[in-house]
Design an enzyme around this catalytic site. Structure first.
Site, short mmCIF file in Angstrom:
data_model
loop_
_atom_site.label_atom_id
_atom_site.label_comp_id
_atom_site.label_asym_id
_atom_site.label_seq_id
_atom_site.Cartn_x
_atom_site.Cartn_y
_atom_site.Cartn_z
N PHE A 90 34.33 -36.39 53.09
CA PHE A 90 33.65 -37.41 52.31
C PHE A 90 32.57 -38.11 53.13
O PHE A 90 31.46 -38.34 52.63
CB PHE A 90 34.65 -38.43 51.78
CG PHE A 90 35.53 -37.89 50.69
CD1 PHE A 90 34.99 -37.60 49.44
CD2 PHE A 90 36.88 -37.65 50.90
CE1 PHE A 90 35.78 -37.10 48.42
CE2 PHE A 90 37.68 -37.15 49.88
CZ PHE A 90 37.14 -36.87 48.64
N GLY A 91 32.86 -38.43 54.40
CA GLY A 91 31.88 -39.13 55.22
C GLY A 91 30.63 -38.29 55.47
O GLY A 91 29.51 -38.69 55.15
N VAL A 149 33.15 -27.42 66.48
CA VAL A 149 32.61 -28.24 67.57
C VAL A 149 33.53 -28.13 68.77
O VAL A 149 34.75 -28.31 68.65
CB VAL A 149 32.47 -29.71 67.13
CG1 VAL A 149 31.98 -30.57 68.28
CG2 VAL A 149 31.54 -29.82 65.93
N GLU A 170 53.52 -38.98 46.69
CA GLU A 170 53.09 -37.92 45.77
C GLU A 170 53.89 -36.64 45.99
O GLU A 170 54.33 -36.00 45.03
CB GLU A 170 51.59 -37.64 45.96
CG GLU A 170 50.72 -38.73 45.36
CD GLU A 170 49.30 -38.78 45.95
OE1 GLU A 170 48.52 -39.61 45.47
OE2 GLU A 170 49.00 -38.01 46.88
N ASP A 173 37.36 -41.54 58.90
CA ASP A 173 38.64 -41.77 59.56
C ASP A 173 38.52 -41.86 61.08
O ASP A 173 39.45 -42.29 61.75
CB ASP A 173 39.61 -40.62 59.25
CG ASP A 173 40.17 -40.71 57.84
OD1 ASP A 173 39.79 -41.65 57.12
OD2 ASP A 173 40.99 -39.85 57.47
N ALA A 217 39.20 -42.22 51.04
CA ALA A 217 37.96 -41.56 50.65
C ALA A 217 36.83 -42.53 50.32
O ALA A 217 35.69 -42.33 50.77
CB ALA A 217 38.24 -40.62 49.47
#
Lengths: 427, 427
Positions: B24-25, B89, B180, B309, B324
């Site tokens: 998301f970021g 990376v 969940e 995060d 998110a």
């Protein structure tokens, strides 16, 4: 008592039918025994029945794995006389009427062996690592990862020769699976991916289809083979016929004495019967298939039926082909033989009813041969789509597959382009 | 020249923004730079953006992997200034402004580090093999295989104690993911599977949710935590709070000094920042998150932004949560800071706008906390469903996910109950 032996709650007064394999043959045999006075155990090493005719769509990212598979337990949930067991067959002992499994053993009164076929590399087992075949869902996901990773590697690659090798795809074998894979790969390279890559010229990707015999789709009439070749070439596939591959390694293949650099080689050329066939003690043909009696029983063992790709059946001088309709018919026949035996009657000989033959080539192109009907092109493709949706197990699967198809058709997109698992090492 | 260094066609006169991570970021940062005079390279080790809020549905066989993921290339196909690179990376060198990748290296003018978080076992790394966590699609598929295989093993098992251990499921961690997972497992054991198993009493399956803190969903108001506990118990989940797990092995866990036999333990308890954070040379918090400047830049390196995060941000005395919406807001903010810097202006400080908090519990039950609005039960579930569908990327995914949801709702079936890959060894 060995806890892995037949357990007390497995025992019963009804005859025990053990079915090995949950493909078209084994599943159809099981279902055809639903009303018979037997208890059935269906053993498979996966938890699902696989609709193999659409497996190439999973490999080429058009469908998800669950779209073409359904849990065997779910299919058989209402058949009270059938139990499903996820386990792997280790050995069959027809004399003791016993099957050794990875997690125990089972005795049987009747045995249906329907363990199918696997890839064969014609004595070149070392090719397996370089040219994966397509038989299971795991195979399909591994091929998907390999194909998608090749385009990614091309995008990273600076050396033009290496980049070309990543964009060269070779499919070996011109049967239905090979034709379907090659046609779909061409569609991906021409239509699906080009806009998304910035550096690699994905449109320059080359798809080679290699067939050692004189023509593709050899089971079809010659004019349909020729139509198939033309349609493949129109899609951009280079079709090589009459030349055998003599070497495969991580860098490419050798074809008719010449090297063809390719980092992605897929195997759709040969199948061999499941190795369990050889344990039954009966003669086998060159591909390892069991030469069964006319009623599909194992010679000398009327209580053992061998069906599907594992059975070698000749009818009117021609071998019955290793296709889904033949396996289903054999499954139903094996069930009928068992019902006959239970009533003390001998089984009828098996007769294969050939309803025809069809193969898809790529976007909106297919060939169909049904009796005297021959179709190719768009009309054949619609015929192919309807036939496959009709035979796909499970109402939900049909809706989802049709939705995905419509989506792919209108957008050229293939939604399942998700790499899972580790891609193969680049270099 | 090293062919793995920046290649000539990567060079250009525009500043190079390197984004690490397509979550998301990173994805929101990339998209927010679409109109900026920069060239962007987005590096991810997978080829897809993952909609993590629905990942538990893949783990519990309600959705397929491609339903909750979309290829990054496809999402960014129309953004001409962005290139996607599938790579991993290895190291970041902020002084040389260079990132070492598994397949080469890249220089940057601006760097956005958005590599997220991974599971943390609080110093018990040996638990990882016994209690898998849920962060990636591969994790989800591995958990799905483990859960489905446990029911299969129970069906094969003759020993009642062993069978019970196979039917005992433990979820560690009472945050949204743990709640969940536990709720959905209970739904599967109670409703989806029972008819399909003949020997194992699937309805007797026990689902344990273990939370070391005093209540589940600690980020929610206390009354909603209590509602959640009640709804979980109604679904058949045994909720243990205030007790920490002190041992995990292949046979079960130790909780408050007592053994709990279980062959399936899932980890939803702790996260740690991606290990890349520690390479940036800035102070990190206890979870390894980088203590960033108010504008999200790396202290001393205004050209490096750390988001999602991986960033430790405190606002009004409270940490910004690792969810998110926070990652998306930080991504958009990082893009704004880069645009400011390009114009020679200093970046604004980041402010998190908390729109609320929601979690689903199981079939038709959820809790929602939006400002002064608190919902639980069916209404909250609808709210949750609409919100998640709305934020799911890609029109097709929304339709397919909604179709699957409707199907599951009416039939209690979970279509993706397909075991792929090798199940873990039984014993």
């Amino acid at each position: 008592m060995d806890p892995r032996a037949d357990s007390p709650d497995d025992a019963g007064t009804l005859p025990h039918v053990l079915v090995l394999g949950g493909g078209f043959g084994g599943l159809w045999a099981t279902r055809a025994l639903a009303a018979a006075p037997v208890r059935i155990t269906l053993v498979d090493r996966t938890n699902h029945h696989l609709f193999q005719p659409l497996l190439y769509q999973v490999a080429t990212a058009g469908l998800s794995a669950p779209d073409v598979a359904a849990p065997l337990r779910h299919i058989l949930r209402k058949q009270a006389n059938a139990t499903v067991r996820l386990d792997e067959v280790r050995a069959i002992d027809p004399h003791a009427r016993r099957v050794a499994l990875a997690q125990g053993q089972l005795h049987y009164d009747y045995l249906v062996v329907a363990t199918g076929s696997t890839h064969a590399y014609f004595g070149h087992d070392e090719w397996a690592g370089f040219a994966p075949g397509l038989k299971t869902l795991d195979d399909a996901l591994a091929i998907r990862t390999r194909v998608l990773s090749a385009f990614e590697a091309a995008e990273r690659e600076d050396d033009p020769l290496q980049r070309a090798a990543w964009l060269n795809f070779v499919v070996i074998g011109g049967g239905p699976t090979g034709v379907e894979l090659a046609g779909t790969l061409a569609e991906i390279a021409r239509h699906t991916l080009p806009r998304e890559f910035r550096r690699a010229e994905v449109r320059d990707a080359r798809i080679h289809l290699v067939e050692a015999g004189p023509r593709v789709l050899a089971a079809m009439p010659e004019d349909l083979s020729e139509k198939t070749r033309q349609q493949l070439q129109r899609l951009g596939v280079q079709v090589h016929t009459g030349d055998a591959v003599t070497a495969i390694d991580a860098e490419g293949i050798t074809l008719a004495g010449r090297r063809l650099a390719s980092r992605t080689v897929l195997w759709a050329a040969g199948v061999a019967a499941s190795p369990l066939g050889s344990q039954l003690g009966a003669p086998t043909d060159r591909a390892g298939r069991v030469l069964v009696a006319p009623d599909l029983s194992l010679p000398g063992h009327p209580e053992v039926l061998v069906i599907g790709d594992l059975a070698s059946v000749t009818q009117d001088g021609k071998p019955v082909p290793g296709v889904a309709p033949a396996a289903k018919q054999m499954g139903a026949h094996a069930a009928a033989v068992i019902r006959d035996r239970l009533r003390g009657v001998a089984g009828e000989p098996f007769r294969y009813r050939d309803y025809g033959n069809l193969a898809t080539i790529g976007r909106m192109a297919a060939v169909v041969h049904f009796g005297r009907l021959k179709l190719s092109g768009l009309l054949a493709w619609w015929f192919w789509l309807v036939a496959h949706l009709f035979f796909l197990i499970g109402f939900r699967n049909r809706i989802i597959v049709l939705t995905n198809w419509a989506w792919s058709y209108w957008t050229y997109q293939r939604h399942a382009r998700i790499i899972v698992g580790r891609p193969p090492p680049d270099e």
